[in-house]
Motif scaffolding. Structure first.
Motif, PDB file in Angstrom:
ATOM      1  N   GLU A  17       0.822  -1.223   0.000  1.00  0.00           N
ATOM      2  CA  GLU A  17       0.000   0.000   0.000  1.00  0.00           C
ATOM      3  C   GLU A  17       0.853   1.270   0.000  1.00  0.00           C
ATOM      4  O   GLU A  17       0.447   2.305  -0.520  1.00  0.00           O
ATOM      5  N   ASN A  18       2.032   1.194   0.619  1.00  0.00           N
ATOM      6  CA  ASN A  18       2.880   2.386   0.747  1.00  0.00           C
ATOM      7  C   ASN A  18       4.338   1.940   0.863  1.00  0.00           C
ATOM      8  O   ASN A  18       4.631   0.738   0.866  1.00  0.00           O
TER       9      ASN A  18
ATOM     10  N   SER B 246      -1.841   0.985  -3.639  1.00  0.00           N
ATOM     11  CA  SER B 246      -1.919   2.323  -3.043  1.00  0.00           C
ATOM     12  C   SER B 246      -3.352   2.835  -2.914  1.00  0.00           C
ATOM     13  O   SER B 246      -3.634   3.677  -2.062  1.00  0.00           O
ATOM     14  N   THR B 247      -4.268   2.335  -3.763  1.00  0.00           N
ATOM     15  CA  THR B 247      -5.656   2.802  -3.701  1.00  0.00           C
ATOM     16  C   THR B 247      -6.291   2.468  -2.349  1.00  0.00           C
ATOM     17  O   THR B 247      -7.224   3.146  -1.909  1.00  0.00           O
TER      18      THR B 247
ATOM     19  N   THR C  30      -5.849   5.552  -0.266  1.00  0.00           N
ATOM     20  CA  THR C  30      -6.815   6.606  -0.624  1.00  0.00           C
ATOM     21  C   THR C  30      -8.180   6.274  -0.019  1.00  0.00           C
ATOM     22  O   THR C  30      -8.877   7.135   0.519  1.00  0.00           O
ATOM     23  N   THR C  31      -8.544   5.005  -0.113  1.00  0.00           N
ATOM     24  CA  THR C  31      -9.851   4.569   0.376  1.00  0.00           C
ATOM     25  C   THR C  31      -9.966   4.773   1.898  1.00  0.00           C
ATOM     26  O   THR C  31     -11.023   5.183   2.393  1.00  0.00           O
TER      27      THR C  31
ATOM     28  N   VAL D  60      -8.671   7.095   3.701  1.00  0.00           N
ATOM     29  CA  VAL D  60      -8.918   8.508   3.992  1.00  0.00           C
ATOM     30  C   VAL D  60     -10.392   8.838   3.768  1.00  0.00           C
ATOM     31  O   VAL D  60     -11.038   9.510   4.594  1.00  0.00           O
ATOM     32  N   VAL D  61     -10.938   8.323   2.650  1.00  0.00           N
ATOM     33  CA  VAL D  61     -12.357   8.582   2.352  1.00  0.00           C
ATOM     34  C   VAL D  61     -13.244   7.942   3.422  1.00  0.00           C
ATOM     35  O   VAL D  61     -14.240   8.529   3.851  1.00  0.00           O
TER      36      VAL D  61
ATOM     37  N   ASP E  25      -5.636   8.704 -12.877  1.00  0.00           N
ATOM     38  CA  ASP E  25      -5.697   9.020 -11.451  1.00  0.00           C
ATOM     39  C   ASP E  25      -7.017   8.562 -10.839  1.00  0.00           C
ATOM     40  O   ASP E  25      -8.080   8.679 -11.459  1.00  0.00           O
TER      41      ASP E  25
ATOM     42  N   SER F  40      -9.173   9.524  -7.658  1.00  0.00           N
ATOM     43  CA  SER F  40      -9.213  10.563  -6.630  1.00  0.00           C
ATOM     44  C   SER F  40     -10.115  10.131  -5.482  1.00  0.00           C
ATOM     45  O   SER F  40     -10.830   9.129  -5.568  1.00  0.00           O
ATOM     46  N   MET F  41     -10.091  10.924  -4.423  1.00  0.00           N
ATOM     47  CA  MET F  41     -10.990  10.644  -3.305  1.00  0.00           C
ATOM     48  C   MET F  41     -12.446  10.773  -3.742  1.00  0.00           C
ATOM     49  O   MET F  41     -13.309  10.043  -3.259  1.00  0.00           O
TER      50      MET F  41
ATOM     51  N   ILE G  15     -13.586   7.523  -5.173  1.00  0.00           N
ATOM     52  CA  ILE G  15     -13.861   6.538  -4.120  1.00  0.00           C
ATOM     53  C   ILE G  15     -15.195   6.868  -3.426  1.00  0.00           C
ATOM     54  O   ILE G  15     -16.007   5.985  -3.140  1.00  0.00           O
TER      55      ILE G  15
END
Ligand code: SF4
Ligand code: SF4
Lengths: 99, 392
Positions: B138-139, B271-272, B275-276, B278-279, B359, B361-362, B365
């Motif tokens: 993921e990171n 990595s998505t 992002t998920t 955070v959402v 890309d 984006s949030m 998601i």
């Protein structure tokens, strides 16, 4: 020989024993059979050096015959044989009288 | 004590490789993997590692040299991306079939054509049946941690399979993050000395690798690979636990994020997943019961754990960063659909997204979670294979 189960054999197709190609007979793959003529052979052993399947039989530094259980009939021995006429001749298996 | 590091994903992989210090590394450059091997080459040039670094003329040769080294009894590694992985293909299968515990970071990039250098998962998803274990990161922290764990997973005696550690090209490979690194001697001790099961260089036990394997035994060897992959489940979990004891960071085949009471669930890898998360935090603050089930280990596939983890979900969206042309959905979705076969009541939908580095984006998601609200009520929609971020 009984064929073994998947739990009984080494992983990855590895062969754990050295030199066991001797027990795996590959001669049936042959299309052409090398036929040796002892009369004209000068025992130079070029055929023995060149054979990729170690199928030229030698005893006391003299050629004694061909191992048809492993010879695949590639013809290299006949090609390399220096005498004229050649001491090894390739013949179609279907034309060879095996009786 | 650990070390705080600022590293890109590529540098994190190279740092892990420096600390592992494998016996042999063979490599050929390809974007976005190139910097990983630049960095490792620096370590070689600076004398930081003892590894034999072999510069080859293609990826086919890189994997061939790695296989040769591993068969000789060396701990061997390489790394690649996309078209480079495609060129390795033949030997990628052979590495797994010969049961060589090679570790290979793969920096995810779209396969040509048309030519594209950015992230998607078409390269490693195409490898899902090669017999390699696959860990998605993921990171940059996970890149570093996964590469180190991969060595022990691969070398587990009842596994002995190669491992791909994947991470998203550019998104992770070229962006710097803060991460915790372990001390050199700690990593060295933890990965331990490699004791190969077979070695071509062992004159006391002369043996053969890669002989002809026909109708009589090929099938049995494939069955052994099936078993090794089954054993890999326990190995991935066990090594994850041991790594937790070492570093305080725990790893399993899946990672659940705010999932316990989640009704609307996204499944993603790479990595998505970040992002998920955070959402999800935003949606939770707004009162939506959103959650994530991240797949870290795609091969072997944790189908039982997935079915168990999703038993309270009302609607699930699977995000696929690659297409399986002509198939009923993306590769991840198909497997999750199979894992959920028989569990009624959960609405399932697939989103193909982010191809060629498009890309995500949030807002994208968020829109998926929005769709899930409807699907939670109405069940699996008839248009269950959707495209996210595509111009329609
Ligand atoms: S035909 Fe080929 S395999 Fe057979 S004996 Fe001659 S060289 Fe050897
Ligand atoms: S190469 Fe010809 S002459 Fe020489 S040993 Fe062989 S068969 Fe005899």
């Amino acid at each position: 020989m009984r064929e073994k189960a998947w739990t009984e054999i080494p992983i990855g197709g590895a062969i754990e024993e050295a030199g066991n190609a001797e027990t795996y007979e590959t001669g049936s793959w042959r299309t052409y059979r090398p036929i040796w003529n002892e009369e004209t052979c000068i025992h130079c052993l070029r055929c023995w050096v060149a054979c990729p399947d170690s199928s030229i039989l030698v005893a006391e530094a003299k050629m004694t015959g061909i191992d048809y259980e492993h010879c695949k009939g590639c013809g290299i021995c006949a090609f390399e044989c220096p005498v004229d006429p050649k001491s090894i001749e390739m013949k179609l298996e279907t034309d060879v009288d095996k009786s | 004590m650990g070390r705080r590091l600022i590293l890109t994903g590529n540098d994190a992989a190279a740092e892990a490789m420096r600390q592992i210090d494998p016996d042999v590394v063979a490599a050929f450059p390809i974007t976005p993997q190139t910097e990983l091997m630049h960095k490792f080459a620096e370590h070689v040039a600076d004398g930081d590692v003892k590894a034999e670094f072999v510069l080859v003329e293609s990826e086919h040769s890189a994997m061939s040299a790695t296989v040769g080294a591993a068969a000789a009894g060396a701990r061997a590694m390489t790394a690649t991306s996309a078209n480079g992985l495609a060129l390795m293909w033949e030997i990628v299968y052979i590495a797994a079939s010969y049961r060589l515990p090679i570790v290979m970071p793969v920096v995810n990039r779209a396969l040509s054509g048309p030519i594209n250098i950015h992230c998607d998962h078409s390269d490693t998803m195409g490898c899902r049946d090669t017999g390699w274990i696959q860990l998605y990161s993921e990171n940059a922290q996970e890149v570093y941690d996964n590469v180190i764990q991969a060595v022990r997973i691969a070398e587990t005696p009842d596994v002995l399979l190669p491992v791909m550690v994947t991470f998203d090209g550019f998104i992770l490979s070229h962006t710097a993050e803060v991460l915790d690194g372990l001390e050199d001697n700690v990593v060295k001790k933890w990965v331990g000395e490699y004791k190969p099961k077979y070695s071509l260089l062992d004159t006391d036990q002369p043996m053969t690798f890669g002989p002809l394997d026909l109708q009589d035994y090929y099938f049995e060897h494939k069955r052994q690979q099936v078993e090794a992959m089954r054993n890999a489940r326990a190995a991935v979990k066990e090594v994850g636990k041991l790594f937790d004891e070492l570093s305080g960071r725990s790893y399993d085949m899946l990672e659940a994020y705010r999932l316990d009471d989640a009704e609307l669930v996204i499944m993603a890898l790479g990595s998505t997943a970040g992002t998920t998360k955070v959402v999800i935090d935003e949606l939770r603050a707004e009162g939506t019961a959103a959650g994530l089930l991240k797949i870290r280990c795609f091969r072997p596939f944790p189908e039982l754990e997935i079915a168990e983890s999703l038993k309270n979900a009302k609607a699930v969206a699977v995000l696929d960063r690659s297409v399986s042309f002509g198939a009923p959905g993306g590769p991840v979705h198909k497997e999750i659909r199979a894992a959920l076969f028989g569990s009624s009541g959960v609405g399932l939908v697939n989103y193909i997204y982010g191809l060629g580095g498009r890309d995500v984006s949030m807002d994208h998601i968020r829109s998926v979670f929005k769709d899930l609200e409807t699907i939670a009520v109405k069940g699996t929609p008839t248009d269950n294979i959707r495209f996210l971020g595509l111009r329609e």
